[in-house]
Structure formats: structure tokens, C-alpha cells
Design a protein around this motif. Structure first.
Motif, short mmCIF file in Angstrom:
data_model
loop_
_atom_site.label_atom_id
_atom_site.label_comp_id
_atom_site.label_asym_id
_atom_site.label_seq_id
_atom_site.Cartn_x
_atom_site.Cartn_y
_atom_site.Cartn_z
N ASP A 186 0.81 -1.23 0.00
CA ASP A 186 0.00 0.00 0.00
C ASP A 186 0.84 1.27 0.00
O ASP A 186 0.32 2.37 -0.20
CB ASP A 186 -0.99 0.01 1.17
N GLY A 187 2.16 1.14 0.25
CA GLY A 187 3.05 2.30 0.18
C GLY A 187 2.89 3.32 1.29
O GLY A 187 3.49 4.39 1.24
N ILE A 188 2.10 3.01 2.31
CA ILE A 188 1.86 3.96 3.40
C ILE A 188 3.01 3.90 4.40
O ILE A 188 3.46 2.82 4.79
CB ILE A 188 0.53 3.64 4.10
N GLU A 189 3.47 5.10 4.82
CA GLU A 189 4.51 5.15 5.84
C GLU A 189 3.88 5.10 7.22
O GLU A 189 2.97 5.86 7.53
CB GLU A 189 5.34 6.43 5.70
N ARG A 190 4.36 4.20 8.06
CA ARG A 190 3.86 4.05 9.41
C ARG A 190 5.04 4.02 10.38
O ARG A 190 6.12 3.53 10.04
CB ARG A 190 3.06 2.75 9.57
N TRP A 191 4.79 4.53 11.58
CA TRP A 191 5.77 4.40 12.65
C TRP A 191 5.39 3.19 13.50
O TRP A 191 4.24 3.03 13.89
CB TRP A 191 5.79 5.65 13.52
N ILE A 192 6.38 2.37 13.79
CA ILE A 192 6.17 1.15 14.56
C ILE A 192 7.12 1.11 15.74
O ILE A 192 8.28 1.51 15.62
CB ILE A 192 6.42 -0.11 13.69
#
Length: 317
Positions: A130-136
Motif C-alpha cells: 500500500d506504500g503507506i509510511e507508518r511508525w512502529i
């Protein structure tokens, strides 16, 4: 021909009693085991419910074989559909290129048998599909056997919303500092304990100090000795009640001159309602105080002159 031994009635009764006690003990043990199993199932259900409600992902890495197990919450965090096959390369592929080195270093430290096996690292993920940037934030615990790492088991949690909020806060604070430093009026910010947290350029120039010079409660050293106790008491009372504050006081300017300031502060709160301290200003009002003093003296002189004139006229009559 064998001889049949007769058992006395008392012994038979004793045997029956022992059998009954054993039966009761077995039944009680069965009930206890059943209760323990029920409690364990309930505990596992609550844990699973908590994990699902918090949207916590769970993973397990077989260190020797390289086999990686993810639940679908971890897959979603990596931008993958449920059930999508994964391996360690999948994990690394999703980690932001700028964060891969730090993530791998954290894992390597956890795998070191000389350490405690714990792992915690915050990093960015770019969704593979999906190409979404997420912080983990990833946490884990390595299990060792005979000094060798066997399994890494842990959790992942999406902290994107928190990171975005922190970024907005930093940007807001930067805008505030820029505006504050452009003001010719001394501006100050205190924390929830009353200690100095921020001073604008005008404040530092006026008093000839830096933030470190008056860090914590040391700002009180700038007050005139005759005003210090009442001013400090009034401020800490406003701090305790989390209310606005205002007071006029004499302060020592950077060149050693005593000047009057009109200090005003308003309480500040976080988005969650937590009290953070005060933000305020302390403009120099010395000229205004001198003008007020001159006006009072002029009025007193005029009143005295008027009274003398009135007495003179009365005597003339």
C-alpha cells in the motif's frame, strides 16, 4: 484347599471410609484441575481480547531456521493482506531504508548471549503493497538454550498517530519560539513546578542571563530583596491553583539597575488537560511607574498649594 480370611466388620468399615476419602480427594482434584483450566482459558481469552483491542501485532522468529511467523496485525502494519507469506527478507523490505541499520543493530544486541535478550526499537515502515509510511515500535525477548539464541518473540504496535502528534507539537513550539523571539517584550514559560522552561531573546537581553542561568527556581534571584517573598508566594499560589498570575515587582536588569516590571502569566494545559505551567510576559513599566509617581507628587503639591491658598484667603477675610 485355600483358606478364606475373614475381615472384621471394623476393618471393612475403615476400608470403606478410606475409599470414600480417596474418592472425594479425586473428585476435588478433578474440580480443581477443571477450575484451573477454566481460569487459564479465561486468562488467555482476556489476553487475546486485550491484544486485539489494542491492535498489537505478535511475531515469532526461529533464529536458527529463519522461519518468521506473523499474525495478520503485523501484516497490516507492513501493508500486506491477511495470510500473505512472510520471511525475514519481507520484514527488512518493509523497514524504511534510513532505519534498517538501527533496527538490525537492536536485534543483534538482543541476540547477544551476554545481554538480557531484550529488544525495543522505534522505526518507520513503508507498506510493501500500500506504500503507506507508518511508525512502529517493536519489542521482543530472545530465548536462549545452552548459550545459543533459539527464538525471538515479541510485539509490534503502530505509533503513527503519536509520532504525528509529536511532530505537530514540535512545529507548534518552533512557531511559538520564532514569534516569541521577535517580540521586544520579555516572554517566559514555566513548567508545572514553576521552573523556567523557555525564555525569549528579549528576556535574556533585558536580564543579561541565559536559560541555564535561571533554570528551575533560580529566576527568583532576579527579584528585588524587598519584593521577592511576596512575589514568589503569589506566583506559587497561582501555580498551585492553576490560575492566571499578575504582579508588579522590581527586578535587576543586566546592567545592575533596578527596574519595575508588570509580570502576567496564564496557565497552559496539554490537549489531554494536563497542567503544564504558565506562559507569561514581564514588560518594563519603570517609566510608567515614574510618571505615576510624578503625577502623585504633582497632585500632592497642588493640593498643598490649594490648602495654603485657602487658608490665606480665609485669613484675609
Amino acid at each position: 484347599m485355600s483358606t478364606i480370611q475373614k475381615t472384621s466388620p471394623s476393618k471393612s468399615i475403615a476400608s470403606i471410609g478410606t475409599l470414600n476419602r480417596l474418592t472425594e480427594s479425586a473428585q476435588q482434584l478433578t474440580k480443581t484441575n477443571q477450575s484451573s483450566e477454566d481460569a487459564l482459558r479465561e486468562s488467555n481469552f482476556r489476553l487475546q481480547l486485550a491484544v486485539e483491542s489494542a491492535n498489537i501485532g505478535i511475531y515469532e522468529l526461529n533464529v536458527k531456521s529463519g522461519e518468521l511467523l506473523w499474525d495478520d496485525r503485523v501484516r497490516a502494519q507492513w501493508g500486506l493482506p491477511p495470510g500473505e507469506p512472510v520471511d525475514y527478507n519481507t520484514f527488512l523490505k518493509g523497514v524504511h531504508p534510513d532505519d534498517r541499520e538501527a533496527v538490525q543493530a537492536a536485534i543483534d544486541r538482543a541476540l547477544d548471549p551476554n545481554g538480557d535478550g531484550r529488544c525495543r526499537v522505534e522505526f518507520r515502515v513503508i507498506g510493501i503493497q500500500d506504500g503507506i509510511e507508518r511508525w512502529i515500535v517493536g519489542t521482543g525477548q530472545v530465548f536462549f538454550e545452552k548459550g545459543q539464541a533459539e527464538r525471538l518473540v515479541g510485539t509490534t504496535f503502530d505509533i503513527t498517530a503519536r509520532k504525528h502528534a509529536e511532530q505537530r507539537l514540535r512545529e507548534s513550539e518552533e512557531r511559538f519560539r520564532t514569534l516569541a523571539d521577535s517580540s521586544p517584550v520579555p516572554i517566559w514559560v514555566t513548567d508545572a513546578t514553576g521552573g523556567i522552561e523557555f525564555l525569549n531573546a528579549a528576556y535574556c537581553n533585558f536580564f543579561g542571563v541565559s536559560v541555564e542561568d535561571v533554570r528551575g527556581p533560580k529566576w527568583a534571584t532576579l527579584l528585588h530583596p524587598d519584593d521577592a517573598d511576596s512575589y514568589v508566594g503569589a506566583y506559587y499560589e497561582a501555580l498551585r491553583q492553576r490560575k492566571p498570575f499578575r504582579a508588579e515587582t522590581r527586578v535587576r536588569r543586566g546592567d545592575g539597575a533596578w527596574r519595575w516590571v508588570d509580570a502576567r502569566g496564564v496557565p497552559r494545559f496539554s490537549e489531554g488537560g494536563e497542567f503544564l505551567g504558565h506562559v507569561g510576559s514581564s514588560p518594563d513599566v519603570t517609566e510608567m511607574k515614574l510618571a505615576q509617581q510624578a503625577l502623585r507628587e504633582s497632585e500632592e503639591q497642588f493640593r498643598a498649594y490649594f490648602e495654603i491658598s485657602t487658608v490665606g484667603m480665609a485669613q484675609a477675610d
